[in-house]
Design an enzyme around this catalytic site. Structure first.
Site, PDB file in Angstrom:
ATOM      1  N   GLU A  41       0.951  -1.073   0.234  1.00  0.00           N
ATOM      2  CA  GLU A  41      -0.111   0.412  -0.032  1.00  0.00           C
ATOM      3  C   GLU A  41       0.874   1.317  -0.041  1.00  0.00           C
ATOM      4  OE1 GLU A  41      -3.911  -1.287   2.181  1.00  0.00           O
ATOM      5  OE2 GLU A  41      -3.232  -0.936   3.766  1.00  0.00           O
ATOM      6  N   GLU A  45      -6.908  -7.739  -0.489  1.00  0.00           N
ATOM      7  CA  GLU A  45      -7.061  -7.318   0.159  1.00  0.00           C
ATOM      8  C   GLU A  45      -8.626  -7.058  -0.153  1.00  0.00           C
ATOM      9  OE1 GLU A  45      -4.899  -5.009   3.116  1.00  0.00           O
ATOM     10  OE2 GLU A  45      -3.387  -5.791   2.985  1.00  0.00           O
TER      11      GLU A  45
END
Length: 574
Positions: free
Chosen positions: A150, A226
């Protein structure tokens, strides 16, 4: 077999392949539990397990490596259950894990240069990769490896991402490398690497998320790295859960896009010891610091101990719609502990290790302390009248004593000013909570910046430290009396067989618990929502066992119920 991909999806050994993965972290469970967990993931319909690697778990002290053998052992357990593996080595992982997986010593050293191409940071990262990559690079189960985590939510240093990519290739990674980011233009343009697979993370609105991904990366396969099917909890806030039917509907939308998916989390596990992280959300009011609870149950398809939940069966039904052939049967679970009450029979004071004198309160990092308690004692000159005693930029929590008497327990978010006259002795015991794991405050140091009497800073501190780690070995003394301040209590208890159980700390305030020398983690029943601590069956032994509690605030009860029922708080849907 080699994994390849294009805009139509993935192929394995030349045949179309959809990745149905689930996140399960080796550092949040015990190795003896892994075979049962892996078989349970396969029984849900998954063909892959994903795990982060936590740098600070392996190199808490610079140059001292530990538990590296758990990486291939975890991958072996996956392969034995017929699962392939995705490894996300960091160096930053977020994961609601202390400091986002970065060791406190490197964030203290690199400061604002963390997660950049600065040699101060990258040199340490390369040494970390030297240690961990050989543990998984040639494993036959390995399917994919993540470059960074991320990153588009944090920075835009393309040189840093390129250096990590090259470092993984140089160390023998031959499977596809990928990034994962939120499905927005900012995140996907800041966090991706040209020529390497980009994936997206989200909990809902799959159609919109994949449309954004395809617009920016039209040649990549669609994968949600995710899928947030549950959520985590913070001390002092309501428990957050997600209904199985709602999560299953979002999974169905992902699968309808012919996409691959990784359930985050499939099994959450536990933030044992002091590994729970924290979040920082000033937009939510106040200072915005939100420490994460010890349980990482995450309202996942497999609960904290690995038992299937309604979400497990709802997800299995969705995977069955798009899969060929039957799934394996669920494995047997370990037994649950029989109910009993453990009476504390001994007590001991906390013995602080002398750490010298300092003109100002040192940070935990300056003391070489990862987590624990730091005691600072200083004199207030006098005679002088009452003035407010103030703790500047306290990070976390402190007990304040004046001439030995407890005057206040100060929280990070509080502005407590204590009227104090001089001369007197002031003692501050600072306790560390989780380090921030997401956002611009990653790497924040622990401690307190200054202690003031009125406008005047106090100087000349005697410093003592108490690390929180496994097996504290208290110096036991007399039977339990009224508790006043940090103090150990303990007892022996017996079990008939190894079994999963939960210690009910609802009658206690705040502290830490060890069973047979293993630190189960923090409890903070006075704040909630979690009021129990999970005891995994491998920690127990048939017959005699020992419990040690470090209670920081003083406990109204000398009994600790132990049994089969968790106390995670009242369910509130997200």
């Amino acid at each position: 077999m080699t994994l390849t991909y294009d805009q139509d999806g993935f192929a394995l050994g030349g045949h179309p392949h959809r990745i149905f993965a689930g996140a399960a972290h080796y550092f949040r469970s015990h190795p003896e539990q892994w075979p049962q967990l892996m078989r349970s993931l396969a029984a849900m319909g998954l063909n892959t397990v994903e795990t982060y690697l936590a740098w600070n778990y392996h190199e808490r002290v610079e140059g001292e490596w530990r538990r590296l053998d758990e990486i291939p052992r975890f991958l072996d357990a996956a392969a034995e259950a017929g699962l392939r593996t995705i490894v996300r080595p960091g160096p930053y992982i977020c994961a609601e894990w202390d400091n986002g997986g970065l060791p406190s010593w490197i964030t203290a050293r690199a400061g604002r240069a963390i997660r950049t191409s600065s040699p101060v940071f990258l040199d340490a990262v390369n040494r970390y990769l030297d240690a961990v990559v050989p543990r998984f690079s040639d494993h036959p189960s390995l399917l994919m490896v993540q470059i960074e985590n991320e990153y588009g939510s944090f920075g835009s240093d393309a040189e840093y991402l390129a250096a990590l990519t090259a470092a993984l290739i140089e160390r023998g990674i031959r499977v596809p490398l990928f990034t994962s980011d939120g499905p927005s233009d900012v995140m996907l343009t800041g966090g991706t690497v040209p020529g390497r697979l980009a994936t997206v993370n989200f909990g809902s609105n799959a159609t919109e998320a994949f449309a954004t991904l395809r617009r920016l990366r039209p040649d990549d396969a669609s994968m949600c790295m995710e899928f947030w099917c549950g959520w985590f909890d913070h001390w002092g806030h309501d428990r957050v859960t997600r209904e199985a039917t709602d999560a299953a509907a979002s999974l169905r939308e992902i699968l309808a896009q012919n996409a691959s998916v990784n359930l985050y989390m499939a099994h959450g596990g536990t933030n044992f010891g002091t590994w729970a992280g924290a979040n920082h959300h000033p937009e939510q009011g106040g200072e915005g610091y939100r420490p994460t609870v010890t349980s990482y149950d995450y309202d996942a398809p497999l609960d904290e101990r690995g038992a299937p939940t309604p979400k497990f069966f709802a997800f299995r039904e969705e995977f069955q719609r798009v899969s060929d052939g039957p799934f394996p049967d669920l494995p047997d679970l370990p037994p649950l502990a029989e109910q009993q009450s453990i009476r504390m029979t001994r007590e001991a004071p906390v013995r602080f290790q002398p750490a010298g004198r300092a003109p100002v309160p040192p940070s935990f990092e300056e003391l070489g302390l990862d987590h624990g308690l730091v005691r600072c004692r200083a004199a207030v000159p006098g005679p002088r009248g009452p003035l407010p005693l103030t703790l500047d930029r306290l990070r976390d929590r402190a007990h304040v004593r004046v001439d030995g008497a407890l005057e206040a327990i100060v929280e990070r978010t509080g502005d407590v000013e204590i009227p104090v006259s001089g001369p007197c002795e002031v003692e501050i015991i600072v306790e560390s909570l989780g380090r921030i794991n997401y956002g611009p405050r990653i790497g924040e140091t622990k401690g307190v910046d200054a202690i003031r009497h009125g406008r005047q800073q106090l100087h000349g501190f005697d410093i003592g430290v108490f690390p929180i780690e496994d097996d504290p070995q208290p110096e036991w003394g007399t039977p339990v009396a009224a508790l006043d301040g940090p103090r150990f209590v303990g007892a022996d208890f017996s079990v008939r067989e190894q079994a999963d159980g939960y210690l009910d700390l609802s009658g206690w305030s705040k502290g830490y618990v060890w069973v047979n020398g293993f630190c189960l983690g923090r409890y903070w029943s006075a704040a909630g929502p979690q009021t129990s601590l999970y005891v995994p069956w491998p920690v127990l032994r048939p017959g005699r066992n020992e419990i040690v509690i470090l209670e920081l605030d003083g406990a109204p009860s000398a009994d600790v119920p132990f049994g089969p029922h968790p106390g995670l708080g009242v369910r509130h849907s997200s």
